[in-house]
Design a protein around this motif. Structure first.
Motif, PDB file in Angstrom:
ATOM      1  N   ARG A   1       0.722  -1.128  -0.243  1.00 13.64           N
ATOM      2  CA  ARG A   1      -0.107  -0.076   0.079  1.00 13.64           C
ATOM      3  C   ARG A   1       0.701   1.175  -0.148  1.00 13.64           C
ATOM      4  O   ARG A   1       0.478   2.130  -0.577  1.00 13.64           O
ATOM      5  CB  ARG A   1      -0.750  -0.041   1.268  1.00 13.64           C
TER       6      ARG A   1
ATOM      7  N   THR B   1       0.339   4.102  -2.945  1.00 16.23           N
ATOM      8  CA  THR B   1       0.308   5.330  -2.817  1.00 16.23           C
ATOM      9  C   THR B   1       1.384   6.352  -3.332  1.00 16.23           C
ATOM     10  O   THR B   1       0.847   7.345  -3.881  1.00 16.23           O
ATOM     11  CB  THR B   1       0.407   5.848  -1.044  1.00 16.23           C
TER      12      THR B   1
ATOM     13  N   MET C   1      -0.237   6.191  -6.824  1.00 13.32           N
ATOM     14  CA  MET C   1      -1.242   7.104  -7.067  1.00 13.32           C
ATOM     15  C   MET C   1      -0.997   8.502  -7.204  1.00 13.32           C
ATOM     16  O   MET C   1      -1.378   9.422  -8.088  1.00 13.32           O
ATOM     17  CB  MET C   1      -2.214   7.269  -5.850  1.00 13.32           C
TER      18      MET C   1
ATOM     19  N   VAL D   1     -14.381   9.963  -8.026  1.00 13.77           N
ATOM     20  CA  VAL D   1     -13.721   9.182  -7.046  1.00 13.77           C
ATOM     21  C   VAL D   1     -14.089   7.526  -7.738  1.00 13.77           C
ATOM     22  O   VAL D   1     -13.673   6.669  -7.864  1.00 13.77           O
ATOM     23  CB  VAL D   1     -13.979   9.538  -5.703  1.00 13.77           C
TER      24      VAL D   1
ATOM     25  N   TYR E   1     -16.494   4.889  -5.680  1.00 12.20           N
ATOM     26  CA  TYR E   1     -15.919   3.866  -5.102  1.00 12.20           C
ATOM     27  C   TYR E   1     -16.426   2.479  -5.519  1.00 12.20           C
ATOM     28  O   TYR E   1     -16.011   1.306  -5.621  1.00 12.20           O
ATOM     29  CB  TYR E   1     -16.218   4.044  -3.410  1.00 12.20           C
TER      30      TYR E   1
ATOM     31  N   ASP F   1      -5.691   1.255   7.437  1.00 13.64           N
ATOM     32  CA  ASP F   1      -6.928   1.062   6.368  1.00 13.64           C
ATOM     33  C   ASP F   1      -7.562   2.444   6.351  1.00 13.64           C
ATOM     34  O   ASP F   1      -7.612   2.871   5.118  1.00 13.64           O
ATOM     35  CB  ASP F   1      -8.123   0.287   6.952  1.00 13.64           C
TER      36      ASP F   1
ATOM     37  N   TRP G   1      -5.030   4.409   4.043  1.00 14.41           N
ATOM     38  CA  TRP G   1      -4.860   3.946   2.846  1.00 14.41           C
ATOM     39  C   TRP G   1      -6.323   4.218   2.177  1.00 14.41           C
ATOM     40  O   TRP G   1      -6.069   4.838   0.812  1.00 14.41           O
ATOM     41  CB  TRP G   1      -5.133   2.462   2.812  1.00 14.41           C
ATOM     42  N   TRP G   2      -7.261   4.354   2.757  1.00 15.47           N
ATOM     43  CA  TRP G   2      -8.638   4.734   2.216  1.00 15.47           C
ATOM     44  C   TRP G   2      -8.434   6.562   1.895  1.00 15.47           C
ATOM     45  O   TRP G   2      -8.954   6.698   0.668  1.00 15.47           O
ATOM     46  CB  TRP G   2      -9.918   4.789   3.207  1.00 15.47           C
TER      47      TRP G   2
ATOM     48  N   ALA H   1      -5.897   8.096   1.047  1.00 14.06           N
ATOM     49  CA  ALA H   1      -5.007   8.342  -0.079  1.00 14.06           C
ATOM     50  C   ALA H   1      -5.695   7.910  -1.361  1.00 14.06           C
ATOM     51  O   ALA H   1      -5.683   8.770  -2.341  1.00 14.06           O
ATOM     52  CB  ALA H   1      -3.573   7.195  -0.116  1.00 14.06           C
ATOM     53  N   SER H   2      -6.511   6.855  -1.325  1.00 13.44           N
ATOM     54  CA  SER H   2      -7.266   6.650  -2.850  1.00 13.44           C
ATOM     55  C   SER H   2      -8.333   7.681  -2.730  1.00 13.44           C
ATOM     56  O   SER H   2      -8.904   7.841  -4.069  1.00 13.44           O
ATOM     57  CB  SER H   2      -7.720   5.276  -2.544  1.00 13.44           C
TER      58      SER H   2
ATOM     59  N   ILE I   1     -12.160  -0.287   0.853  1.00 16.66           N
ATOM     60  CA  ILE I   1     -12.486   0.285   2.139  1.00 16.66           C
ATOM     61  C   ILE I   1     -13.248   1.397   2.111  1.00 16.66           C
ATOM     62  O   ILE I   1     -12.854   2.346   1.174  1.00 16.66           O
ATOM     63  CB  ILE I   1     -11.238   0.624   2.937  1.00 16.66           C
TER      64      ILE I   1
END
Lengths: 218, 218, 218, 218
Positions: free
Chosen positions: A178, A182, A185, C165, C167, D153, D156-157, D159-160, D170
């Protein structure tokens, strides 16, 4: 001979061998990650090649720093050099300045700004996608609950990440994977900026040129 | 008669029939993919039409190359021609230069830069979405574990991909489907660049014009 | 009295009542969709109000068309009017020209280009998100296999769609819901273009102004 | 001594202590959220520190408002001050004007427009990601059906989300978490605009400068 010309001579002599070394480094890394049946002997060879080449890259960086005579100001003024020493997988990006240097020496005109931006953006995307897929795949392979099972999965995930599409059918689940993701991304965001920015500038420039060519009465 | 005028005459005579041929090619492909109950005879007819038309497109490309007298420099200077020979499904894009040629001959002014960018971007999106959905659906249909079951699913997936939304409720699972999908993602990125770039340039231009019209004292 | 001044008078007299009517239309639609315990009588009232108001909007459009004396050229030169007749839910967008008209009459300066773009983009996003969530929720509610169960889910889905985005934890599954969703994705893309384009132009303008203020020797 | 110089003196004296207070506020919040084994006594200490610091921030805002003598026009002309009073977690953003003030006093030139945009965009992203991950994690932790189980988590969420990739592996499921997430998506969109806009402007500026340096005959 003064420092400046020695720095230039160093650059001219080392640029091409270092670029070849970068390709070998990438090939050794890819072999280690992708060839799961590699005998231990060849695994050690690959690792040794990678460590040896990285030492060469670090030595080259140190020599350039020394020859530049700039002290600590060397780091912010040589961002690309610093990045490719820390992340040698991205080193093949140096092909763009290498190509420019070859053109300059043969007296041909420099690449236009757009050609440089597009070649950097395109090459960065391909390299970032390939090396990122390799690095994440190395972390995810065999992790419990991983959805990324083959290298093809990793490449597919990398493509959907770099374009910021982000399907989420395949995602890294390990912490190391991850962290690398990142970084990718952020790279995808910069790429998007480069593509849209270049396009916008090109449009503006085309418009301005067309505007100049029109008769003033219109 | 010199080469240049012969090339122009060739273009004027073939442009419109070739555009019709491109629409027939697209219809034949869509029929083959979407009509699952098509008798084998008509399947062969569709395939024969596609192969025949592609040979026509290739012959036209060869004649233009020859008439241009440019040698290898023809390929980089005729990007759109080259792309639509390799991917004949995208050939209907030629409607934009066709429309411009018709306007030019009837003495009307050329489309503005923004109108051209917007018509290219809009048409590319519709065509890329439709042909991409067709091509991915052909690969995914019947694949084990596929989430894309109907052509409606494929169109929905194409829309979420080209806008870089990427829900991921439906994604290709076959290798061939993913390769086509990666091309569509890159297309979506370029489209995003075209839309944001055009908008940005249009704003800049509007601002510059308004700035010029203000009295200097302000 | 000539046609032009009659068109202006019509616009001045109807602009404000029509804006109120647009808000009532939106409220009636939201009541019908969200209040599931609404007695049949009130459901009919809401529907009648919507049909009645739409007839008013259509009549206003017809009168303007007639008064403009432009014939078929009216449609491409009045894009916003045409869109809000076909999609009356988006009609509250007319608040921006209404506000400008009020300011102009009271002698205050026009909004700057950026203020107009930002107010249009911000209002469009809120309206597109709210009405899109309503419309998709109406289709999805009760569909078999739907992941969108409450109106809160619909708003959350709309936010993740308009920002691209995506999801994919909640997605429409009905054909009608997906058609509306595709329109919202295109709207999200245009919004993204407006935001990045405005920002880019604003930066360019700021830079140009700062460049002018510098002494020429620098 | 007039109001203006008293406002400037107030700003000079309080800017640095307030920045330290903002870091302490952020640390207290992070401790409360992340250290689940914190004894009740220390939990109360953290909460008291946060309430006390917020009162200090509010008092500073009130004093500035009073000293400015601007009445209600203070709010729209001090957007950043108003935002960081309402959302004290974002207060460390004040480091950019603080750094600029220090540079100005020591006679060094102001940061360039691009350096300011990039430092604001970079810092905003990091802060928005960190504080958003904290705030959403606080809501989601322990919610039934939550997919966000650890703070890793949540990061990570975040960042995305901020890069608009949006995998969806997530996602927040609570209403409060989704409201915060919607704010972060809007932030991600603005960040995207800042990155692509800066890049586009920088390209335009570079092109314009290179164009000026060329001989006119070319």
């Amino acid at each position: 001979m003064d420092d400046d010309s020695r720095a230039v001579r160093w650059e001219q002599r080392t640029e091409f061998p270092l670029f070849l070394a970068a390709l070998i480094y990438l090939a050794a890394y890819a072999t280690r990650v992708l060839d799961t049946d590699l005998p231990p002997f060849w695994q050690h060879v690959c690792l040794s090649v990678m460590i040896g080449l990285w030492l060469v890259f670090a030595a080259d960086y140190a020599v350039r720093w020394r020859l530049s005579g700039q002290g600590l100001r060397f780091v912010p003024t040589h961002v690309l050099h610093t990045v490719v020493v820390l992340l040698p997988l991205l080193r093949p990006l140096r092909i763009v300045p290498l190509y420019e240097a070859v053109q300059r020496r043969s007296g041909q005109p420099r690449l236009s700004l757009y050609a440089r931006v597009i070649s950097y953006a395109g090459l960065s995307t391909l390299l970032l996608g390939f090396t990122g897929a390799l690095a994440v795949y190395e972390q995810e392979r065999g992790a419990p609950g991983a959805t990324m099972r083959t290298f093809g999965d990793a490449v597919w995930w990398a493509a959907s990440t770099l374009t910021t599409v982000g399907y989420g059918d395949i995602t890294p689940v390990t912490a190391a994977g991850r962290v690398i993701a990142t970084g990718m991304m952020a790279g995808g965001l910069a790429l998007l900026g480069a593509v849209t920015g270049s396009f916008s500038s090109w449009l503006m420039q085309t418009f301005t040129r067309e505007g100049d060519e029109r008769p003033p009465g219109r």
